[in-house]
Design an enzyme around this catalytic site. Structure first.
Site: not given
Ligand SMILES: Cc1cc2nc3c(=O)[nH]c(=O)nc-3n(C[C@H](O)[C@H](O)[C@H](O)COP(=O)(O)OP(=O)(O)OC[C@H]3O[C@@H](n4cnc5c(N)ncnc54)[C@H](O)[C@@H]3O)c2cc1C
Length: 465
Positions: A37, A42, A45, A120, A187-188, A272, A319, A444
């Site tokens: 929806g 995707g 993410c 749904a 981290y976000i 989250r 992800a 190297h």
């Protein structure tokens, strides 16, 4: 009129968990319907998470490079002060997202997965009704894969709206805020806070724990803390955010003192939570594990032939975990014998500098005398110096068993170290011992040489230190 559909596999959610499950189901010849929806295939993410955040981080890095060249010059390069039209940057980022949305659609089509756009709602474990623009579709399936993902946590006293934003809005601002306060130093929040600092915003971070990125050990997060300090990011640790009004955010400091922080935008990134409400999960008879859907090692829920993958199923909410689970569930439905039992799911913070962690960390082995810990600094790696990545306190750390030298954990902090994450995961997954890394001729000059040297050092014979 309601259209009815019967399918072998029904997948709800086209995030990295759901769409990968869909492609793999299609490859395996399973009749598959995928319902989503959201605004584009995707999921989080691709649309409002990993990809757009890394695009904005990249643009911010470019801006900072030019700003540095303008502010006195580096490497003999000077430039005029940069300007940014953030609307154009966001359009560029949206273009990448659209390209990837189209790519996912093409891959699903190639795999003959039927995609239905709409929300749904489950009536029972194997039946859902989807509201689409062309009316309702009732779908019954032999197997259901739940991949509804997660959403940002809202604080009751700082509801999203107006100048209080989540990561989603932070990725589509029309201009760089003059003053940005980030609530939540995970981290976000840090990735976005650092990006906006590079773009010229005055940034303050309010974090309840006593240090940033509290899930990582202190040595790994110190270089990030140093960057924040050097770049004038105000850190309020052990502090609690309160309400926001009149351009000021109320904060209670570690000492219980009230403080007001001026802000044009308040970015709330306090975590989250799994998306479990509003789609009839309660009608499916599926057991829960706290806020998450309970699954076993095959991602099976407590209801026969109902599977769940991705953020909906718990930590780590990453992800690549969801896509690995999705791929596996498709194979199980097709009759393969699989369990989800990774040695590691490596995690990366795309902060400045970046952090990678895979397997056991120092906190996991604290007090154990049966392990070796070895660190090798990027300051002793030629390539790091040649790309200005050697002076931020970065390093690679190897943790291995003393008895058989089996590698148990790998971490790194430094610029571009995200690129080492897969080599770390591969070594752990293949059960490598220190001698395997030490005996591999590393190219190297590369940053990966720090991994080689850290392993040599663990064996007592590093070359370049
Ligand atoms: C700013 C940000 C940066 C991130 N960066 C990274 C990173 O660098 N690396 C990383 O690994 N992870 C990162 N993540 C986390 C990553 O985005 C998630 O772990 C991943 O998207 C979870 O995938 P998923 O398939 O479980 O769910 P989601 O991607 O959340 O997808 C769920 C989909 O289900 C749909 N849906 C839900 N309910 C219904 C319903 N009832 N009917 C129809 N459709 C429905 C939604 O529209 C959505 O498209 C980041 C997240 C954010 C917010």
């Amino acid at each position: 009129m309601t259209q009815t559909l019967k399918t072998k596999v029904l997948i709800i959610g086209a995030g990295t968990g759901g769409y990968v499950a869909g492609i793999r189901c299609g490859q395996l010849g399973l009749d598959t319907v995928l319902v989503d929806g959201g605004d584009g295939l995707g999921g989080t993410c691709l649309n409002v998470g990993c990809i757009p955040s890394k695009a904005i981080i990249h643009a911010a890095g470019k801006f900072e490079t030019v700003a540095r060249a303008a502010g006195g010059g580096t490497l003999g390069i000077t430039a005029a002060a940069p300007a940014i039209d953030l609307k154009q940057t966001v359009e560029w980022k949206d273009g990448i997202v659209r390209k990837l949305n189209g790519g996912v659609a093409a891959l699903l089509k190639k795999a003959r997965v039927k995609v239905i756009k709409g929300w749904a709602n489950f009536e029972d474990a194997k039946t859902c009704v989807v509201k689409t623009d062309d009316g309702e579709v009732r779908i019954t399936a032999e197997h259901v894969i739940l991949a509804t993902g997660s959403e940002p946590v809202e604080l009751p006293f700082l509801p999203f709206g107006g100048d209080v934003i989540s990561s989603t809005e932070a990725l589509s601002l029309s201009e760089v805020p003059k003053k940005l306060v980030v609530v939540g130093g995970g981290y976000i929040g840090l990735e976005l806070g650092i990006a906006y600092r590079k773009l010229g915003a005055e940034v303050a971070i309010v974090e309840m724990a006593e240090r940033i990125l509290p899930l990582y050990d202190k040595a790994l997060t110190d270089p990030v803390a140093k960057w924040l300090e050097k770049h004038g990011v105000e850190l309020h640790l052990g502090a609690r955010a309160g309400g926001f009004g009149g351009g000021r955010l109320n904060v209670t400091t570690m000492d219980g003192e009230p403080l007001q922080l001026e802000a044009d935008k308040v970015l709330v990134t306090v975590g989250r939570r799994p998306r479990t409400q509003g789609w009839g999960l309660e009608n499916m008879g599926v057991a829960m594990a706290g806020p998450f859907v309970k699954i076993d090692q095959r991602c099976a829920t407590s209801m026969k032939n109902v599977w769940a993958v991705g953020d909906l199923t718990g930590e780590p909410m990453l992800a690549h975990k969801g896509s690995a689970q999705g791929e596996m569930v498709a194979e199980i439905i097709a009759g393969h014998d699989r369990v989800f039992d990774p040695v590691t799911i490596a995690a990366v913070c795309f902060t400045e500098p970046e952090i990678v962690s895979a397997g056991l960390g120092p906190n996991d082995v604290e007090g154990r005398d049966d392990v070796i810990q070895s660190v090798f600094p990027f300051a002793a790696i030629g390539r790091a110096l040649a790309i200005e990545a050697g002076e931020d306190g970065g390093f690679v750390r190897v943790i291995a068993s003393k008895a058989d030298h089996r590698i148990l954990g790998l971490q790194a902090v430094g610029q571009h170290v995200s690129e080492l994450s897969n080599s770390f995961a591969q070594m752990l997954e293949m059960g490598a011992v220190l001698e395997d890394v030490a005996g591999t001729i590393h190219v190297h000059p590369t940053l990966g040489e720090a991994f080689h040297e850290a392993s040599l050092r663990a064996l007592g014979h590093a070359i370049h230190i």
